[in-house]
Design a protein around this motif. Structure first.
Motif, short mmCIF file in Angstrom:
data_model
loop_
_atom_site.label_atom_id
_atom_site.label_comp_id
_atom_site.label_asym_id
_atom_site.label_seq_id
_atom_site.Cartn_x
_atom_site.Cartn_y
_atom_site.Cartn_z
N TYR A 71 72.77 16.65 -18.49
CA TYR A 71 71.86 17.56 -19.20
C TYR A 71 72.69 18.63 -19.90
O TYR A 71 73.62 19.20 -19.32
CB TYR A 71 70.88 18.22 -18.23
N VAL A 100 71.87 16.43 -34.70
CA VAL A 100 71.33 15.42 -33.80
C VAL A 100 72.42 14.99 -32.83
O VAL A 100 73.56 14.75 -33.23
CB VAL A 100 70.81 14.20 -34.58
N TYR A 101 72.07 14.92 -31.54
CA TYR A 101 73.03 14.47 -30.53
C TYR A 101 72.28 13.68 -29.46
O TYR A 101 71.07 13.81 -29.31
CB TYR A 101 73.76 15.66 -29.90
N ASP A 102 73.02 12.89 -28.72
CA ASP A 102 72.45 12.06 -27.66
C ASP A 102 73.38 12.11 -26.46
O ASP A 102 74.47 11.53 -26.49
CB ASP A 102 72.27 10.62 -28.14
N VAL A 103 72.97 12.81 -25.41
CA VAL A 103 73.83 12.97 -24.23
C VAL A 103 73.95 11.66 -23.46
O VAL A 103 74.77 11.57 -22.54
CB VAL A 103 73.29 14.07 -23.31
N ASN A 104 73.16 10.67 -23.80
CA ASN A 104 73.23 9.38 -23.11
C ASN A 104 74.07 8.35 -23.86
O ASN A 104 74.16 7.20 -23.44
CB ASN A 104 71.81 8.82 -22.90
N THR A 105 74.68 8.78 -24.96
CA THR A 105 75.51 7.88 -25.75
C THR A 105 76.87 8.52 -25.99
O THR A 105 76.96 9.64 -26.51
CB THR A 105 74.85 7.56 -27.11
N TYR A 149 79.53 14.67 -31.73
CA TYR A 149 78.40 15.17 -32.51
C TYR A 149 78.70 16.57 -33.02
O TYR A 149 79.30 17.40 -32.30
CB TYR A 149 77.13 15.20 -31.65
#
Length: 406
Positions: A211, A235-240, A244
């Protein structure tokens, strides 16, 4: 003539044979027993002043529904008796009445309107009498919807005279609930050219699946407007896993804008936390002494300084400079360093001396309860100044064991 009479008789006989057989009383009663209507609520009511939609009150029916035609005045509180009628689809003449009571109830309003779109301070060029702080501001109430905004100011308010003036934006709903915010109008001869300042933005690395709060530790202040809201773009994705770019934007009331960008790296591995600052052991010791003095004055046993908790506090203080949160940069909770020893944590930042830091801690009932608790026997404190000069105060409480230091 005889032939014509015979044809008429046959026609009458034929027509009489096509007529439906009248239903018996028993058959009518049986059909009526199946005629039902199911309402959406056990008690039918409408709020005062609202129109009545009979159709939305009905959830289901076994026949065709005829709705009441009563013209109910919903501006007046009270009860009204109306009749719904359900008729059989195959036998429209077979009907059943369903008398119900509809109550007009008062709207229950417990909340004040919400003001949005205003700034705590405004800069206005001298002589700009068109200025109105209500422009762009909205007030929404949960019951009344949009409500009017009142601009209230003192008798000295003068857009023709240079100076600072205090005013209030007020929104009041029909139930008398009021929201009132204080604003400052700075009448100047030249406009504000100084943009706001954004602090706390820097490149960060987190473990995938962790998180991450992009606003954690980020502040925006302006020379006139004070604290401002920061807008986060990107835009970002902590699961990928990936890299970013996140941009932070702050805008003051004079429309001066500041943007700062950082790189968020989402890694497969735990992030490496670099110690790029220094520890102040003297202030850490002074903080412990101040805490123990409070405990002694309250008749409590002073905390024992724990080497283990101190070592863990040093780790957490550095981590706070990366993520000012009880969640560590690797996504685990603060006590994951050693759950057997670490039982409680609190922290503050930016304070440059023990007295001010302790004042902030003592003003918080949660941290005060920790300091005055008999549940904990040991303490570890770290004071860490990072490379940007920001100071982080980390406090860990618990009970000592033989667990080795990290």
């Amino acid at each position: 003539m005889l032939k014509r009479a015979i044809l008429m008789a046959l026609l009458i006989l034929t027509l009489s044979g096509c007529q439906l057989r009248p239903l018996s009383k028993a058959e009518i009663e049986e059909i009526q027993s199946y005629l039902l209507i199911q309402f959406d609520q056990t008690e039918l009511f409408v709020q005062q002043g609202q129109p009545i939609d009979y159709q939305i009150m009905v959830r289901a029916a076994t026949g065709k529904v005829s709705y009441p035609t009563d013209d109910i005045d919903t501006s007046m509180l009270g009860t009204h008796d109306v009749v719904f009628v359900v008729s059989d689809v195959d036998h429209p003449s077979v009907k059943k009445e369903f008398p119900v009571t509809i109550e007009v109830v008062a709207v229950k309003d417990y909340q004040a309107p919400v003001l949005s779109g205003y700034f705590p301070s405004y800069e206005v060029l001298i002589g700009d009498t068109s200025f109105d702080p209500r422009d762009g501001v909205s007030a929404i109430d949960d019951v009344d919807g949009t409500v009017d905004i009142i601009f209230e100011h003192g008798d000295d308010y003068d857009l023709e005279t240079e100076g600072k003036y205090t005013g209030y934006l007020i929104a009041r709903d029909k139930s008398g609930h009021e929201t009132k915010v204080r604003i400052t109008i700075n009448v100047v001869r030249t406009s504000d050219k100084i943009p706001p300042v954004i602090n706390g933005v820097r490149d960060q690395t987190i473990k995938v699946g962790t998180y991450w709060d992009p606003l954690n530790g980020v502040t925006c202040t302006d020379n006139l407007d004070g604290t401002l809201t920061v807008t986060v773009l990107g835009v970002y994705d902590v699961n990928t896993v990936g890299t970013y770019i996140i941009t932070y934007k702050g805008t003051d009331s004079a429309q001066n804008e500041t943007t700062v960008s950082m790189t968020l790296t989402v890694s497969q591995d735990d992030p490496t936390i670099a110690v790029n600052g220094t520890y102040d052991t003297i202030m850490a010791t002074d903080a412990i002494n101040a805490i123990n003095a409070q405990r002694t004055a309250a008749g409590l046993t002073p905390f024992i300084i724990s080497e283990n908790l101190t070592a863990y506090a040093n780790v957490r203080a550095v981590e706070l400079s990366y993520s000012y949160s009880p969640v560590r940069p690797n996504g685990e909770q603060y006590n994951s360093l050693n759950k057997d020893i670490i039982k409680a944590e609190f922290y503050v930042r930016s304070f440059t001396n023990v007295e001010v830091a302790m004042e902030s801690i003592n003003n918080n009932p949660v941290t005060t309860s920790y300091l005055m608790s008999t549940e904990f026997t040991h303490i570890g404190v770290s004071v860490y100044k990072d490379a940007d000069g920001e100071i982080y105060w980390e406090f860990l409480l618990g009970n000592e064991t033989t667990t080795p230091t990290p």
